[in-house]
Design a protein around this motif. Structure first.
Motif, PDB file in Angstrom:
ATOM      1  N   ALA A  38       0.823  -1.203   0.000  1.00 18.72           N
ATOM      2  CA  ALA A  38       0.000   0.000   0.000  1.00 18.72           C
ATOM      3  C   ALA A  38       0.860   1.257   0.000  1.00 18.72           C
ATOM      4  O   ALA A  38       0.574   2.218  -0.732  1.00 18.72           O
ATOM      5  N   GLU A  39       1.916   1.257   0.776  1.00 18.17           N
ATOM      6  CA  GLU A  39       2.754   2.456   0.849  1.00 18.17           C
ATOM      7  C   GLU A  39       3.582   2.638  -0.423  1.00 18.17           C
ATOM      8  O   GLU A  39       3.807   3.765  -0.864  1.00 18.17           O
ATOM      9  N   LEU A  40       4.035   1.523  -1.031  1.00 13.77           N
ATOM     10  CA  LEU A  40       4.747   1.658  -2.305  1.00 13.77           C
ATOM     11  C   LEU A  40       3.816   2.209  -3.382  1.00 13.77           C
ATOM     12  O   LEU A  40       4.232   3.019  -4.218  1.00 13.77           O
ATOM     13  N   ARG A  41       2.559   1.779  -3.376  1.00 19.78           N
ATOM     14  CA  ARG A  41       1.595   2.347  -4.341  1.00 19.78           C
ATOM     15  C   ARG A  41       1.439   3.848  -4.116  1.00 19.78           C
ATOM     16  O   ARG A  41       1.335   4.630  -5.066  1.00 19.78           O
ATOM     17  N   ALA A  42       1.428   4.248  -2.847  1.00 14.29           N
ATOM     18  CA  ALA A  42       1.272   5.666  -2.532  1.00 14.29           C
ATOM     19  C   ALA A  42       2.445   6.496  -3.031  1.00 14.29           C
ATOM     20  O   ALA A  42       2.297   7.690  -3.297  1.00 14.29           O
ATOM     21  N   THR A  43       3.608   5.851  -3.205  1.00 10.24           N
ATOM     22  CA  THR A  43       4.775   6.574  -3.725  1.00 10.24           C
ATOM     23  C   THR A  43       4.830   6.540  -5.249  1.00 10.24           C
ATOM     24  O   THR A  43       5.742   7.106  -5.850  1.00 10.24           O
ATOM     25  N   GLY A  44       3.872   5.823  -5.854  1.00  9.78           N
ATOM     26  CA  GLY A  44       3.791   5.788  -7.312  1.00  9.78           C
ATOM     27  C   GLY A  44       4.551   4.682  -7.982  1.00  9.78           C
ATOM     28  O   GLY A  44       4.647   4.644  -9.213  1.00  9.78           O
TER      29      GLY A  44
END
Length: 328
Positions: A186-192
């Motif tokens: 989820a956090e990697l997705r938030a970083t794009g």
């Protein structure tokens, strides 16, 4: 000194004068007297024993957890009975609670498909889950906020400039695996950037599986520059695999683990990792279990301790501002 007075001292009655209590205990100690636990259990409906079900005892995290649980139980004047969940231990623990050999159970490696655990709860046995959780079960559950821990690692990697981040996971269907992976993704997705399927390796929580997974990740034309391992044993295997291939840690690839077992700080690894508050977890778990034994009607509680990133040289000792790495 009457038999009734001695009995009140042994039962912990507050009606005994402190001086009298001291004299009785001194006399008993001089004779080598040991209370009959079976007789006490018949009289009080309490055995003074707590069962602990553990698995993967070869993983150094679990001896650390057991030491902390043992210390807390001893302080509460409880005895610890240990079973290994890898064999028939979980069923033996269920038999023990049914036969009133123990007053309550601590499961440290619970999974949603563990029948003895469900049967114990169906019988209204006092149970607390520690480390691993099963959200669908109505019982007290204590451990680390694994989702937040995975987010913390991803945020640390991304803020340090890494754009090819990988993960070496444990088996699916285990809360520690699923939650840490979910937070990291989820956090990697938030970083794009997301977490590409080809940059995920999966295996048992062991050094050999970490070694094998890392070699596969590094045997690519575009290998990752940062790897999150779902526990420290996997991370040790990953570091050793990188060394065997002549890949520098942290010069060519960063490695982060989870648990912060004592080996993580050894000079051979100097592993950056997520620390679990083992002592606080054990204290909270024992307190909640004893409270439930005393009052089975208490509402169930799930308590997650916030994770903490411990930075060492496997990620170049690169710090990050606290406001950036604090769990959301």
């Amino acid at each position: 000194m009457s038999q009734a007075t001695v009995s009140r001292v042994l039962s912990g009655s507050p009606k005994v004068h402190p001086g009298t209590r001291a004299r009785v205990l001194a006399a008993l100690d001089s004779t080598g007297y040991v209370p009959n636990q079976a007789a006490r259990a018949m009289r009080t409906s309490r055995t003074g024993a707590i069962g602990v079900v553990v698995g993967r005892i070869t993983n150094p995290f679990y001896p650390e957890l057991l030491t902390a649980l043992s210390r807390e139980l001893h302080a509460a004047k409880q005895r610890m009975v240990l079973w290994d969940s890898e064999g028939p231990g979980a069923q033996a623990a269920l038999d023990a609670i049914r036969q009133r050999v123990v007053d309550g159970l601590v499961f440290t490696t619970a999974t949603r498909d563990l029948p003895p655990l469900r049967q114990a709860l169906a019988a209204n046995a006092p149970v607390v889950l520690v480390n691993r959780s099963v959200p669908t079960l109505a019982c007290d559950q204590v451990g680390s906020d694994n989702v937040a821990g995975g987010q913390l690692v991803a945020r640390y990697f991304a803020a340090s400039g890494h754009r090819r981040c990988a993960m070496i996971c444990g088996p699916r269907g285990i809360s520690t695996t699923d939650e840490r992976e979910r937070g990291y993704r989820a956090e990697l997705r938030a970083t794009g950037q997301g977490l590409r399927s080809e940059l995920v390796a999966r295996g048992d929580y062991s050094h050999p599986e970490g070694h094998k997974g890392m070699r596969r990740l590094l045997d690519r034309d575009d290998p990752p520059t940062a790897v999150f391992c779902a526990n420290d044993l996997l991370a040790f295997g990953a570091i050793d695999a990188a060394r065997s291939l002549g890949v520098r840690v942290p010069g060519d690839v960063w490695v982060c683990g989870y648990d912060d077992i004592p080996m993580a700080s050894w000079e051979a690894y100097e592993l950056t990792t997520i620390r679990q508050p083992i002592d606080e977890t054990a204290e909270d778990a024992v307190r909640r279990l004893l409270a439930r034994i005393a009052d089975p009607t208490l509402p169930t509680v799930t308590h997650r301790f916030p994770p903490r990133l411990i930075v060492r040289s496997s990620t170049a000792g690169a710090p990050l501002a606290p406001e950036l790495i604090s769990p959301a």
